[in-house]
Design a protein around this motif. Structure first.
Motif, PDB file in Angstrom:
ATOM      1  N   ARG A 186     -40.042 -28.384 -10.672  1.00  0.00           N
ATOM      2  CA  ARG A 186     -39.293 -27.766 -11.767  1.00  0.00           C
ATOM      3  C   ARG A 186     -40.144 -26.774 -12.564  1.00  0.00           C
ATOM      4  O   ARG A 186     -39.820 -26.419 -13.696  1.00  0.00           O
ATOM      5  CB  ARG A 186     -38.738 -28.845 -12.702  1.00  0.00           C
ATOM      6  CG  ARG A 186     -37.744 -29.778 -12.016  1.00  0.00           C
ATOM      7  CD  ARG A 186     -37.181 -30.800 -12.973  1.00  0.00           C
ATOM      8  NE  ARG A 186     -36.368 -30.178 -14.014  1.00  0.00           N
ATOM      9  CZ  ARG A 186     -35.827 -30.851 -15.026  1.00  0.00           C
ATOM     10  NH1 ARG A 186     -36.034 -32.150 -15.146  1.00  0.00           N
ATOM     11  NH2 ARG A 186     -35.096 -30.232 -15.936  1.00  0.00           N
ATOM     12  N   LEU A 241     -40.735 -23.514 -12.367  1.00  0.00           N
ATOM     13  CA  LEU A 241     -40.172 -22.228 -12.797  1.00  0.00           C
ATOM     14  C   LEU A 241     -39.226 -22.420 -13.981  1.00  0.00           C
ATOM     15  O   LEU A 241     -39.186 -21.590 -14.907  1.00  0.00           O
ATOM     16  CB  LEU A 241     -39.447 -21.554 -11.631  1.00  0.00           C
ATOM     17  CG  LEU A 241     -40.331 -21.114 -10.457  1.00  0.00           C
ATOM     18  CD1 LEU A 241     -39.496 -20.421  -9.396  1.00  0.00           C
ATOM     19  CD2 LEU A 241     -41.457 -20.197 -10.933  1.00  0.00           C
ATOM     20  N   GLU A 242     -38.495 -23.502 -13.963  1.00  0.00           N
ATOM     21  CA  GLU A 242     -37.626 -23.839 -15.096  1.00  0.00           C
ATOM     22  C   GLU A 242     -38.463 -24.082 -16.347  1.00  0.00           C
ATOM     23  O   GLU A 242     -38.133 -23.608 -17.447  1.00  0.00           O
ATOM     24  CB  GLU A 242     -36.826 -25.089 -14.749  1.00  0.00           C
ATOM     25  CG  GLU A 242     -35.958 -25.628 -15.863  1.00  0.00           C
ATOM     26  CD  GLU A 242     -35.349 -26.967 -15.490  1.00  0.00           C
ATOM     27  OE1 GLU A 242     -34.961 -27.708 -16.427  1.00  0.00           O
ATOM     28  OE2 GLU A 242     -35.261 -27.287 -14.294  1.00  0.00           O
ATOM     29  N   TYR A 243     -39.576 -24.787 -16.176  1.00  0.00           N
ATOM     30  CA  TYR A 243     -40.466 -25.057 -17.309  1.00  0.00           C
ATOM     31  C   TYR A 243     -41.103 -23.767 -17.837  1.00  0.00           C
ATOM     32  O   TYR A 243     -41.295 -23.607 -19.048  1.00  0.00           O
ATOM     33  CB  TYR A 243     -41.570 -26.026 -16.897  1.00  0.00           C
ATOM     34  CG  TYR A 243     -41.105 -27.407 -16.513  1.00  0.00           C
ATOM     35  CD1 TYR A 243     -39.858 -27.903 -16.910  1.00  0.00           C
ATOM     36  CD2 TYR A 243     -41.914 -28.241 -15.731  1.00  0.00           C
ATOM     37  CE1 TYR A 243     -39.438 -29.172 -16.549  1.00  0.00           C
ATOM     38  CE2 TYR A 243     -41.509 -29.519 -15.380  1.00  0.00           C
ATOM     39  CZ  TYR A 243     -40.267 -29.986 -15.781  1.00  0.00           C
ATOM     40  OH  TYR A 243     -39.860 -31.246 -15.428  1.00  0.00           O
ATOM     41  N   GLN A 260     -39.813 -20.845 -17.896  1.00  0.00           N
ATOM     42  CA  GLN A 260     -38.831 -20.143 -18.714  1.00  0.00           C
ATOM     43  C   GLN A 260     -38.745 -20.768 -20.103  1.00  0.00           C
ATOM     44  O   GLN A 260     -38.667 -20.073 -21.117  1.00  0.00           O
ATOM     45  CB  GLN A 260     -37.458 -20.175 -18.035  1.00  0.00           C
ATOM     46  CG  GLN A 260     -36.394 -19.335 -18.719  1.00  0.00           C
ATOM     47  CD  GLN A 260     -36.751 -17.858 -18.762  1.00  0.00           C
ATOM     48  OE1 GLN A 260     -37.304 -17.318 -17.814  1.00  0.00           O
ATOM     49  NE2 GLN A 260     -36.423 -17.192 -19.853  1.00  0.00           N
ATOM     50  N   LEU A 261     -38.784 -22.105 -20.164  1.00  0.00           N
ATOM     51  CA  LEU A 261     -38.774 -22.809 -21.449  1.00  0.00           C
ATOM     52  C   LEU A 261     -39.959 -22.377 -22.302  1.00  0.00           C
ATOM     53  O   LEU A 261     -39.817 -22.099 -23.502  1.00  0.00           O
ATOM     54  CB  LEU A 261     -38.830 -24.317 -21.203  1.00  0.00           C
ATOM     55  CG  LEU A 261     -39.095 -25.201 -22.422  1.00  0.00           C
ATOM     56  CD1 LEU A 261     -37.858 -25.249 -23.323  1.00  0.00           C
ATOM     57  CD2 LEU A 261     -39.491 -26.614 -22.004  1.00  0.00           C
ATOM     58  N   SER A 266     -28.625 -21.082 -25.552  1.00  0.00           N
ATOM     59  CA  SER A 266     -29.474 -20.418 -24.562  1.00  0.00           C
ATOM     60  C   SER A 266     -29.824 -19.018 -25.053  1.00  0.00           C
ATOM     61  O   SER A 266     -28.950 -18.266 -25.497  1.00  0.00           O
ATOM     62  CB  SER A 266     -28.757 -20.318 -23.215  1.00  0.00           C
ATOM     63  OG  SER A 266     -29.501 -19.509 -22.316  1.00  0.00           O
ATOM     64  N   ARG A 306     -31.923 -16.952 -23.087  1.00  0.00           N
ATOM     65  CA  ARG A 306     -32.571 -16.262 -21.964  1.00  0.00           C
ATOM     66  C   ARG A 306     -32.230 -14.773 -21.937  1.00  0.00           C
ATOM     67  O   ARG A 306     -33.114 -13.928 -21.818  1.00  0.00           O
ATOM     68  CB  ARG A 306     -32.180 -16.913 -20.637  1.00  0.00           C
ATOM     69  CG  ARG A 306     -32.921 -16.349 -19.439  1.00  0.00           C
ATOM     70  CD  ARG A 306     -32.677 -17.159 -18.204  1.00  0.00           C
ATOM     71  NE  ARG A 306     -33.536 -16.730 -17.116  1.00  0.00           N
ATOM     72  CZ  ARG A 306     -33.559 -17.313 -15.926  1.00  0.00           C
ATOM     73  NH1 ARG A 306     -32.779 -18.350 -15.678  1.00  0.00           N
ATOM     74  NH2 ARG A 306     -34.355 -16.851 -14.985  1.00  0.00           N
TER      75      ARG A 306
END
Length: 389
Positions: free
Chosen positions: A235, A237-239, A241-242, A316, A318
Motif C-alpha cells: 500500500r 503508493l497510497e501512503y 499520497q497521504l 478528499s 487530491r
C-alpha cells in the motif's frame, strides 16, 4: 475550523510574527547559508527559545507539546514561519520530518510510534523519506520504482536500493525507504546506522538554506526486522499520497510567507531609490509588478486556505491540492522574480535576502510533483470524471 477562540489565535499569530522578526531573522547569517553544522546549531538554539515562548509544532497534539492547530489555522501560522529561511525548522514544521511525523501518526504501529515518533516530535531524531531514484528508477512516475525488499526465510527483510535527492538524508537518523516487494510498493523504517545503509554524498543544489541536504544513499543487502514494515505491504503508493497531500499544503503556506517577505523588501527599496528623477515606486511598470504580486499572493492564500478547510472537513483533496500546488509554486516564483527585478543589481547580490529567496523558491515547481505532472493528472481527472472548472 478553529481549535481556539479567534482573539486567542490572533494573539498567537502576532506574537509569532514578532518572534520571527526579532529573534529568528537576525540569525540568518547569509554567508553561512551553506554551512550545515552552523545552521543546525543555530536552529537548535532558536528551537529552545521558540518552545519557551509557547511555539510548539503546529499540528502536533498539545499533550506532546504541540499547538494542535487545524489545517486552516496552519495557513496563518506557517506563513509567518516561512518569512524566515530558518523559521520552519525552528518551529518544527519543516520537511521532511514534519510530513514523516504526520505519516507515522496515521500509519505507524505502537512499537514504531514509541521508538520513533516522540524523538521526531522533540527534534532528537531526524528523518528522511527515500523514494526518488536515479534513472531508470522512479522519478515522477511511481511505476519505475527499482528498489526491492525481499522477505527473508528467517524473518525480516533485505533491501537493495539506490536513492538520490533525498531531502534531509545528510543528517537523518532514520529513513522511510520505499521499495517494491512481492506484494507491491511498501514502506520500511531503516535506521541509518544499519549495516548496508550508506550515505554516498550530499547532492549540491541551488537552495542556500538547506541544513539537512539532499542526499544520495545506497542500501546494499540491508537487513531490517519484520517490524520495520510500515502499515500493510503493497500500500506504499497510497501512503505516499497521504503523506504528500499535507506536505504540499505546508510547502504552499511557508513559501507564501517567504515570497511576501521578498516583495516587502522590494517595496521598501522602491520607496527610496530614485530613477529618472522620481522614486522607483512611482514608475508604472514597477507599480504593475507590485500590484500583480499582491493580487497573485491574495489568490494563492485563498486557494491554500480553501484546500485546508477541505482537509479539516475530512474531504478528499487530491484534485484540489494538485491545483493549489501548481498555482502557488508558480506564483511564489513569479513574485520572488519580480522582487529581484525591482531591486535590480541589489536583487541579484547577497547584500539582501532577495536573491536567496528566489533560489529557495525555484525548486518548489519540481518538489512534490513537477507542475507538468500535476497538470496532466488534473486534466485526466477532469476528463474522466467530467469535472467542471
Amino acid at each position: 475550523m478553529r481549535t481556539r477562540p479567534e482573539h486567542e489565535f490572533q494573539t498567537l499569530i502576532g506574537e509569532l510574527r514578532e518572534f520571527i522578526a526579532s529573534e529568528v531573522v537576525p540569525q540568518e547569517h547569509l554567508l553561512q547559508a551553506g554551512d550545515a553544522k552552523a545552521l543546525q546549531e543555530t536552529t537548535r538554539a532558536l528551537q529552545r527559545k521558540a518552545v519557551a515562548r509557547g511555539f510548539g509544532a503546529a499540528r502536533t497534539a498539545r499533550e506532546y507539546g504541540g499547538l494542535a492547530l487545524s489545517w486552516e489555522e496552519c495557513c496563518s501560522y506557517l506563513e509567518e514561519a516561512g518569512r524566515s529561511f530558518l523559521g520552519p525548522a525552528v518551529l518544527q514544521c519543516a520537511p521532511p520530518t514534519q510530513p514523516d511525523i504526520y505519516a507515522l501518526e496515521k500509519l505507524g504501529s505502537p512499537e514504531q510510534q514509541q521508538r520513533y515518533l516522540e524523538p521526531l516530535r522533540t527534534g532528537d531524531l531526524h528523518s528522511c523519506f527515500a523514494m526518488t531514484e536515479p534513472a531508470p528508477g522512479v522519478g515522477s512516475d511511481p511505476r519505475m520504482l527499482s528498489a526491492t525488499a525481499k522477505r527473508l526465510p528467517e524473518g525480516g527483510w533485505e533491501i537493495n536500493a539506490h536513492k538520490w535527492f533525498i531531502t534531509g538524508a545528510v543528517r537523518a537518523d532514520v529513513a522511510i525507504v520505499v521499495a517494491r516487494t512481492e506484494g507491491g510498493v511498501s514502506w520500511f523504517l531503516v535506521d541509518t546506522d544499519t549495516p548496508g545503509y550508506r550515505l554516498v554524498r550530499d547532492v549540491p543544489t541551488m537552495e542556500p538554506f538547506d541544513a539537512g541536504g539532499h542526499g544520495e544513499i545506497t542500501l546494499t543487502n540491508c537487513r531490517v526486522p519484520a517490524s520495520a514494515l510500515i502499515g500493510e505491504e503493497g500500500r506504499g503508493l497510497e501512503y505516499a499520497q497521504l503523506r504528500l497531500e499535507g506536505a504540499r499544503l505546508f510547502h504552499c503556506m511557508r513559501f507564501i510567507g517567504m515570497a511576501s517577505r521578498a516583495m516587502d523588501i522590494a517595496q521598501e527599496y522602491a520607496s527610496h531609490r530614485e530613477s529618472y528623477g522620481v522614486k522607483l515606486g512611482e514608475h508604472q511598470m514597477v507599480q504593475s509588478m507590485i500590484a500583480d504580486a499582491h493580487i497573485e499572493l491574495y489568490a494563492a492564500r485563498l486557494m491554500t486556505r480553501d484546500v485546508a478547510r477541505m482537509l479539516d472537513a475530512g474531504e478528499s483533496i487530491r484534485h484540489h491540492s494538485s491545483m493549489a500546488k501548481v498555482f502557488v509554486s508558480e506564483v511564489v516564483c513569479k513574485v520572488a522574480d519580480s522582487a529581484v527585478q525591482i531591486c535590480g543589481a541589489l536583487g541579484i547580490s547577497e547584500d539582501t535576502p532577495v536573491s536567496m529567496i528566489y533560489r529557495q523558491m525555484r525548486p518548489f515547481r519540481i518538489y512534490d510533483g513537477a507542475s507538468e505532472v500535476h497538470r496532466s493528472a488534473i486534466a485526466k481527472r477532469a476528463l474522466r470524471h467530467s469535472i467542471c472548472a
